[in-house]
Design an enzyme around this catalytic site. Structure first.
Site, mmCIF file in Angstrom:
data_model
loop_
_atom_site.group_PDB
_atom_site.id
_atom_site.type_symbol
_atom_site.label_atom_id
_atom_site.label_comp_id
_atom_site.label_asym_id
_atom_site.label_seq_id
_atom_site.Cartn_x
_atom_site.Cartn_y
_atom_site.Cartn_z
ATOM 1 C CD GLU A 221 -3.083 -0.919 0.222
ATOM 2 O OE1 GLU A 221 -3.090 0.095 -0.490
ATOM 3 O OE2 GLU A 221 -3.945 -1.801 0.140
ATOM 4 N NE ARG A 225 -3.916 2.777 -0.731
ATOM 5 C CZ ARG A 225 -5.169 2.816 -0.298
ATOM 6 N NH1 ARG A 225 -5.678 3.960 0.139
ATOM 7 N NH2 ARG A 225 -5.917 1.735 -0.282
ATOM 8 C CG ASP A 370 -6.455 -7.305 -7.084
ATOM 9 O OD1 ASP A 370 -5.387 -7.625 -6.530
ATOM 10 O OD2 ASP A 370 -7.209 -6.418 -6.634
ATOM 11 C CD GLU A 558 -11.212 -1.635 -7.843
ATOM 12 O OE1 GLU A 558 -10.183 -1.451 -7.167
ATOM 13 O OE2 GLU A 558 -12.353 -1.318 -7.437
ATOM 14 C CB THR A 663 -2.524 -1.307 -9.011
ATOM 15 O OG1 THR A 663 -3.762 -1.999 -8.842
ATOM 16 C CG2 THR A 663 -1.849 -1.106 -7.661
#
Length: 691
Positions: A221, A225, A370, A558, A663
């Site tokens: 994360e 990010r 994913d 998404e 992502t």
């Protein structure tokens, strides 16, 4: 007082405004406004290839600049220490008096929150009355929604990592904060040309953001990010100087290196997570000591998706700095994963950092699975299609997905991308996380490499397999759209289940693979669009079910992400219209209201007494009014609103041909690998599908 927005009544709407912008330097615009994604007509699909791929454009090399050293172009002045002392005194004054200084003040007398509230009253009637769709005006509404979200955060949670807009509370994830919302949203503000907001964020990053906290954070994360946000901000601020222009960001300015310096500091700390026996990173890392930390659950195993979804960030970091260690550490992960020889390219969702072996048999493209697949094709595109190993792995995985995971619902023939929780030899679960809805757009991206479909079909490499991939992307996109239509608010639940027949109809049963059957794949085999029968019934709804614990909506990006890709690749306005309906539902049902101060003007709406102060995730999206979770997810501004904005922009704005999005929706440039920054491993053999 604040509360969630109820189902709004109808009233008149103020006319949307569309201010003109300047084009970014060096941007090939087709109109005076296209440089910032604006055009006077609905965007077409030009073939815009030659300006980028016909030359190997070098990226700026941060390593050529002083590492963490101040830039000085003149002899040191004797009076500078006095200025420094004065500056420290001012900072100390503001620090000790901070509680008495307002952190936020609305600029001017125009209240965007009240204006957006007024506009919200017209949503039920607006579409029917529109004779001509003004995508620029629609895009401006997204921009206003972002500004309202940001202003609420500035007012009630500035500098904090989490914001609860209903209660007005805030908190940090760790002591001192991570800049979770500010850094994650930074490139969205640059893309939206919000100069004052970027300046405020940049000031906080310069004076308050530091990464020496003695606390563990998620490796994944924090990479996607924070590191991704800083790298993207550095790229956009230097390569698109007319987007939210700030003098300190100009090439050669004393503050130009701010974002990359912060990114380098953070990346060096995150590198400790890769110091394992196998090279698979630990799930967490201590920021102060750079010590990797095993997962506290799952037997210490790391999530496969998390371990394999840091490559874009560290590879771009290596390209900017010239430090090959970033590249080698991230790429080693891919080699170890591939050495496990997963069946048909489908990987279990856990992997041990100690030995690099998979844990369990759970196969899914939802949580923890994913973005492994997403980063296969995106690594190939990031390096200008010069690392074919990742394209080979992507194609192998797609064949495994069509063979083992794609089925069709019982009555409506909706395409379902299911799960195999007990392994590929066990039964298929017709469960789709909202997270899975990144796949339609990613498959289309892989099929065309980001080119318009009309152009890609003319290339020598186009074949029946690629045609089928476009079919799959369209059908999965429709199924994801169905999850939105199926709720009372028009906002998708976190998880949806589909009804299959007693013997599930798999993709292989319905459409034999062209390469095996020798058949020609025809687009005429696409199933019928969602809709209602003459009697008003909608039979497709019988194939879609939502369990009581899955009805929450977390403002996830998404589906809108895939709509963005699908529109830009196919040119079909239907995907834009679906996105517009989604955006209106977010405005109607996730808004948080407060009483409007009477002194704040709202043009054309003298009697307005309410304003939108922000937006929240929902605990139940299938009732009206919905129940709230009282939380604004950081990806609401970093991803969801960004993709809405880009969907309604000209297709050449932050183009797919020149960029790859990580992502977390942070755009990076494509580049050519060179020197040590290239694929450092080879697959043993190309594995064929197992029967």
């Amino acid at each position: 007082m604040s509360f969630q927005a109820p189902y709004p009544p109808s009233s008149l709407s103020p006319s949307p405004q569309n201010p003109g912008r300047l084009s970014p330097a060096g941007y090939n615009s087709r109109s005076g406004l296209a440089g910032l994604g604006l055009s006077s007509t609905t965007a077409g699909l030009p073939n815009k290839l030659g300006t980028f791929f016909e030359q190997d454009r070098p990226l700026p090399m941060y390593k050529d600049k002083p590492h963490f050293a101040p830039r000085r172009t003149a002899p040191r002045k004797k009076w500078r220490p006095l200025l420094a002392l004065l500056g420290l005194s001012i900072i100390a004054y503001f620090f000790y008096n901070q509680p008495n200084i307002p952190r936020w003040q609305r600029s001017g007398g125009y209240d965007k929150g009240a204006a957006l509230w007024n506009w919200m009253q017209t949503l039920d009637d607006s579409s029917a009355s529109e004779k001509h769709v003004d995508w620029n005006a629609r895009r401006e509404k997204v921009r206003e929604a972002f500004q309202v979200s940001w202003e609420g955060y500035e007012k009630e949670a500035w500098g904090f990592d989490q914001y609860n807009p209903v209660s007005g509370r805030n908190k940090n994830m760790i002591e001192g904060g991570m800049g979770w919302i500010i850094v994650d949203s930074l490139d969205t503000m640059i893309i939206m040309n919000l100069t004052s907001e970027v300046r405020h964020a940049r000031q906080w990053i310069s004076t308050s953001l530091q990464y020496n906290q003695d606390h563990d954070v998620s490796t994944f994360e924090t990479t996607i990010r924070m590191l991704g946000g800083l790298l993207s901000a550095h790229y956009l601020s230097t390569q698109y100087p007319n987007l939210a222009p700030i003098k300190e960001d100009d090439v050669g300015a004393s503050g130009e290196d701010l974002y990359i310096e912060k990114a380098t500091d953070l990346a060096d700390r995150l590198m400790g997570a890769f110091e394992t026996h196998s090279g698979i990173p630990y799930a967490s890392v201590n920021l102060n000591t750079s010590q990797g930390i095993k997962s506290h659950s799952d037997g210490g195993a790391s999530s496969t998706a998390e371990a394999t979804s840091v490559q874009l960030e560290f590879k771009y970091m290596a390209k900017l700095t010239g430090e090959a260690e970033y590249w080698k550490a991230a790429e080693r992960v891919m080699e170890v994963v591939d050495q496990q020889e997963a069946q048909d390219g489908l990987v279990p969702i856990y992997i041990h950092p100690d030995n690099g072996e998979f844990k369990g048999n759970n196969i899914r493209l939802g949580s923890r699975g994913d973005s492994y697949y997403e980063y296969l094709i995106k690594q190939y595109l990031q390096t200008s299609q010069e690392e074919p190993v990742y394209k080979e792995m992507w194609d192998e995985s797609l064949r495994g997905i069509r063979k083992h995971l794609i089925a069709f619902s019982k009555d409506a023939n909706l395409m379902v991308l299911g799960e195999r929780p007990a392994g590929l030899k066990k039964s298929l679960s017709p469960k789709m996380d909202h997270l899975v809805c990144f796949m339609p757009g990613t498959i289309a991206l892989g099929a065309t490499s980001g080119l318009p479909l009309s152009v890609a079909r003319k290339s020598a490499s186009w074949n029946q397999q690629r045609e089928e991939e476009i079919f799959i992307s369209r059908e999965l996109m429709k199924s994801c759209w169905a999850t939105y239509l199926n709720t009372k608010t028009g906002l998708a639940p976190e998880i949806t289940h589909f009804v299959l027949g007693d013997e599930p109809v798999m993709m292989e049963d319905k459409y034999p693979e062209p390469s095996k059957s020798g058949s020609t794949f025809e687009m005429t085999s696409i199933s019928q669009p969602l809709g209602s029968l003459p009697d008003g019934s909608e039979p497709w709804r019988k194939d879609v079910t939502v369990k009581s614990n899955d009805r929450h909506n977390l403002q996830r990006p998404e589906t809108i992400e895939s709509l963005f890709y699908m529109y830009r690749i196919t040119g079909d306005d239907m995907y834009r219209e679906w996105g517009w309906e989604m955006f209106k539902s977010f405005i109607k049902y996730t808004s948080v209201l407060e009483e409007k101060p009477p002194a704040i003007a709202v043009p054309g709406s003298a009697g307005t007494t309410w304003r939108i102060k922000g937006f929240t995730s929902l605990s139940n999206a299938d009732i009206i009014p919905p129940t709230t979770r009282d939380n604004m997810e950081s990806f609401w501004m970093a991803e969801t609103l960004k993709y809405f904005y880009l969907l309604f922009s000209d297709r050449d704005f932050i183009s797919l041909e020149e960029h790859v999005f990580n992502t977390e929706a942070h755009p990076f440039p494509r580049f050519k690998p060179s020197g040590d920054l290239k694929t450092g491993w080879q697959r043993k053999t190309s594995r064929k599908a197992e029967n």
